[in-house]
Scaffold this active site. Structure first.
Site, mmCIF file in Angstrom:
data_model
loop_
_atom_site.group_PDB
_atom_site.id
_atom_site.type_symbol
_atom_site.label_atom_id
_atom_site.label_comp_id
_atom_site.label_asym_id
_atom_site.label_seq_id
_atom_site.Cartn_x
_atom_site.Cartn_y
_atom_site.Cartn_z
ATOM 1 N N LYS A 61 4.040 0.734 9.743
ATOM 2 C CA LYS A 61 4.373 2.166 8.951
ATOM 3 C C LYS A 61 3.475 3.285 9.604
ATOM 4 C CE LYS A 61 2.991 0.093 4.877
ATOM 5 N NZ LYS A 61 2.600 -0.006 3.715
ATOM 6 N N GLU A 63 0.739 -0.914 0.006
ATOM 7 C CA GLU A 63 -0.207 -0.076 0.024
ATOM 8 C C GLU A 63 0.737 1.275 0.062
ATOM 9 O OE1 GLU A 63 -2.988 -0.026 3.223
ATOM 10 O OE2 GLU A 63 -3.319 2.167 2.732
ATOM 11 N N ARG A 110 4.544 -12.687 10.088
ATOM 12 C CA ARG A 110 5.328 -11.249 9.521
ATOM 13 C C ARG A 110 6.569 -11.354 10.316
ATOM 14 N NH1 ARG A 110 3.044 -6.199 9.465
ATOM 15 N NH2 ARG A 110 1.290 -6.805 8.414
HETATM 16 P P1 ATP Z 1 1.912 -1.747 8.167
HETATM 17 O O1 ATP Z 1 0.730 -2.648 8.965
HETATM 18 O O2 ATP Z 1 3.125 -1.433 8.753
HETATM 19 O O3 ATP Z 1 1.207 -0.778 7.393
HETATM 20 P P2 ATP Z 1 1.317 -3.602 6.075
HETATM 21 O O4 ATP Z 1 1.279 -4.854 6.051
HETATM 22 O O5 ATP Z 1 -0.113 -2.999 5.883
HETATM 23 O O6 ATP Z 1 2.418 -2.826 6.983
HETATM 24 P P3 ATP Z 1 1.597 -3.382 3.265
HETATM 25 O O7 ATP Z 1 2.168 -2.341 2.236
HETATM 26 O O8 ATP Z 1 0.340 -3.439 3.054
HETATM 27 O O9 ATP Z 1 1.899 -3.092 4.510
HETATM 28 O O10 ATP Z 1 2.545 -4.434 2.915
HETATM 29 C C1 ATP Z 1 2.949 -5.373 1.575
HETATM 30 C C2 ATP Z 1 2.971 -6.622 1.700
HETATM 31 O O11 ATP Z 1 4.069 -6.904 2.616
HETATM 32 C C3 ATP Z 1 1.981 -7.420 2.445
HETATM 33 O O12 ATP Z 1 1.736 -8.503 1.579
HETATM 34 C C4 ATP Z 1 2.016 -7.592 3.823
HETATM 35 O O13 ATP Z 1 1.775 -8.735 4.284
HETATM 36 C C5 ATP Z 1 3.921 -7.781 3.671
HETATM 37 N N1 ATP Z 1 4.409 -7.180 5.151
HETATM 38 C C6 ATP Z 1 4.057 -6.005 5.525
HETATM 39 N N2 ATP Z 1 4.892 -6.143 6.629
HETATM 40 C C7 ATP Z 1 5.579 -7.386 6.899
HETATM 41 C C8 ATP Z 1 6.509 -7.740 7.870
HETATM 42 N N3 ATP Z 1 6.744 -7.132 8.897
HETATM 43 N N4 ATP Z 1 6.930 -9.211 7.508
HETATM 44 C C9 ATP Z 1 6.705 -9.861 6.351
HETATM 45 N N5 ATP Z 1 5.840 -9.405 5.459
HETATM 46 C C10 ATP Z 1 5.186 -8.101 5.541
HETATM 47 MG MG MG Z 2 -1.357 -3.759 4.367
#
Ligand code: ATP
Ligand code: MG
Length: 560
Positions: A270, A35, A260
């Site tokens: 984020k 995102e 994760r």
């Molecule tokens: P946040 O919760 O920090 O906003 P997010 O998961 O919503 O992070 P996205 O941009 O949606 O952020 O993540 C893109 C991809 O990266 C998704 O498939 C998510 O599952 C993966 N991802 C995000 N954070 C992690 C992590 N700590 N470990 C492994 N994969 C991750």
């Molecule tokens: Mg996400």
């Protein structure tokens, strides 16, 4: 059955192997779906390595898809940064750069299809009411009073939602599933909400936006994603995504969840990283203390070390916290091979070698990298006045201190053996301001022809030839490993995470070191040139010290 690569197998490979064997799919297609509401971090690297790695292992493809369904938090700056970071990490999505916003029209049409099938309805409850009607884990929800609107009325209202007739928050489109489901995600989730906001890509074309839950699975389906890999928190959403795909009767990807990445001394959300940037706790998304890929890059991390780290942690089904010293270990292993050794004195102490001719300069041969024979040698100037590290001298040496002290002899790496004969102290503060030494001309290159024992070997630079630099030393951004849930995480910031040293003295060859290049400062750690650096103001970041805590832990574990 194992894939073409030799990397160890994991549970995701097992699922894919099975799907290929049963003929559920005849190819492997994955995607990385960020995102664009912030910069990528080391957790995302795990997902990137996994998704692109699966495509490579099975000779398939991996898409880059921006999940840009929330125009309020998303920015073009983030899109560009994300692309830059994935490329830097070493992955290529070729021409497959997609956006959920490309599918807004299709998602609208799918919604109309569900309305016509009596599976979706326009609801006039406010967000707060929707929440109240939803029930809890122990109590079933209540049905919305608008749940049984006719198909005609729903179609009419939904069209008028799109046309902009209603204010934000006044209506939503909801799936008609089951308000008594034990899974809260199945209790008539919202599919479209009214939001009069300008989108970075679609501008003002839309005033209704799909929710993430409505967009994600269908976007995967549209792209023909076979294996939709996501993190564990989406496990409870899987029945909903399956329901949508079944109702629509469209291509059905297989969702696979993995844990994760969490790292000690690090926050990875984020939302929190954005706060650190916005509230000035760090200098920006690329502050070298940030766990973002841009921060790690500026700190001196290499893509190879991050990919190695992601390989080693593997994938699992259970959440855990990875020790940050493993990441640092991977980095040291990589830099050890590639970083030339140089001499730099961070906290200089002036040393005059009384018996060395005042005008003489000798050029001493120094090996560039003992780990890489092809790296060759260079010449270092030696002269009467040199700098050594303040830490390498003690007027009153404790036991087991083998460096320089009054009357003691030490070796200067690539130089000579010197003996301290006098100490000049500041008359007011008592601080050591200068040392006087003598050298033994028979020990050129730091050799001892008579075989005498010298325990300490110091790094040094010639005062007349040294160049000045600023050096930034970093520590963990957070003080503790376990951040208390609920407590404001900023209370946990380490006040000493950045230390700026000026007046550091470097060997002259570093004058034109290019930004981003790596060095090992002998005995001090790995350093890289900061992008802020210029010819008249050199700036180095300490990437990581030399002490490998992880290797120590590993050795201790083997002994047990
Ligand atoms: P946040 O919760 O920090 O906003 P997010 O998961 O919503 O992070 P996205 O941009 O949606 O952020 O993540 C893109 C991809 O990266 C998704 O498939 C998510 O599952 C993966 N991802 C995000 N954070 C992690 C992590 N700590 N470990 C492994 N994969 C991750
Ligand atoms: Mg996400």
């Amino acid at each position: 059955m194992d894939g073409p690569e030799t990397k160890p197998s994991n549970f995701i490979h097992d699922i894919i192997d099975r799907d290929l064997k049963t003929g559920k799919y005849d190819r492997v297609h994955t995607r990385f779906p960020p995102e664009p509401n912030g910069y990528l971090h080391i957790g995302h690297a795990k997902s990137i390595c996994l998704n692109f790695g699966l495509a490579a292992r099975y000779g398939g493809q991996c898409n880059l898809r921006f999940d840009d369904t929330n125009p309020i938090k998303e920015e073009t700056e983030y899109i560009e940064a994300i692309k830059r970071d994935i490329r830097w990490l070493g992955f290529d999505w070729e021409d497959r750069e997609f956006y959920a916003s490309d599918y807004f029209e299709q998602l609208y049409k799918y919604a109309v299809q569900l309305i016509k099938a009596g599976k979706a309805y326009v609801c006039d409850l406010s967000a707060e009411e929707v929440r109240a009607y939803r029930g809890t884990l122990t109590e079933p929800g209540r049905e919305s009073p608008y749940r049984n609107r006719s198909v005609e009325e729903n179609l009419d209202l939904f069209e008028r939602m799109r046309a902009g007739e209603f204010p934000d928050g006044s209506r939503t489109l909801r799936a008609k599933i089951d308000m008594a489901s034990p899974n809260l995600n199945m209790r008539d989730p919202v599919m479209f909400r009214i939001l009069h906001a300008t989108h970075p890509r679609t501008g003002d074309e839309w005033c209704i936006y799909p929710t993430y839950d409505w967009a994600h699975g269908q976007s995967d389906s549209i792209e023909g994603i076979t294996h939709s890999v996501c993190t564990l928190e989406f496990e409870d959403h899987r029945p909903l995504y399956n329901w949508f795909l079944e109702q629509l009767g469209i291509f059905h990807p297989t969702q696979i969840e993995f844990a994760r990445l969490n790292l000690s001394y690090t926050v990875m959300s984020k939302r929190k990283l954005l706060r650190l940037v916005k509230e000035g706790y760090v200098s920006g998304w690329d502050d070298p203390r940030m766990p973002t890929l841009s921060g790690l890059r500026r700190r001196g991390y290499t893509p190879e070390s991050i990919r190695d780290f992601c390989d080693r942690i593997g994938v699992a089904k259970a959440n855990s916290v990875v020790d940050i010293t493993l990441l640092e270990h991977c980095l040291r292993e990589d830099l050890n091979k590639r970083a030339p050794r140089v001499m730099a004195v961070l906290r200089p102490l002036r040393v005059v070698i009384d018996n060395y001719p005042a005008e003489q300069v000798e050029w001493m041969e120094a090996i560039n990298n003992p780990e890489e024979p092809g790296a060759g040698t260079r010449e270092l100037p030696f002269s009467r006045v040199i700098y050594i590290e303040r830490d390498d001298f003690r007027q009153d040496p404790p036991k087991k201190y083998f460096r320089l002290a009054p009357g003691r002899e030490v070796r200067l790496k690539h130089g000579y053996l010197i003996t301290c004969v006098d100490v000049v102290n500041d008359p007011e503060t008592g601080e050591v301001v200068e040392l006087h030494c003598t050298y033994d001309p028979a020990t050129r290159g730091g050799t001892t022809p008579d075989g005498r024992k010298v325990r300490g070997t110091l790094h040094w630079v010639s005062a007349a030839h040294a160049i000045d630099a600023e050096v930034r030393l970093y520590d963990h951004l957070f003080a503790q490993t376990d951040l208390e849930e609920g407590e404001d995480f900023t209370a946990n910031l380490n006040p000493d995470s950045l230390q700026v040293l000026t007046g550091c003295k470097l060997e002259p060859g570093l004058a034109d070191a290019a930004p981003g290049s790596h060095y090992q400062f002998l005995r001090l750690g790995y350093f890289c040139v900061d992008p802020d650096s210029s010819a008249d103001h050199l700036v180095f970041n300490r990437t990581v010290s030399l002490r490998d805590t992880w290797a120590k832990i590993e050795r201790a574990m083997k002994r047990q």
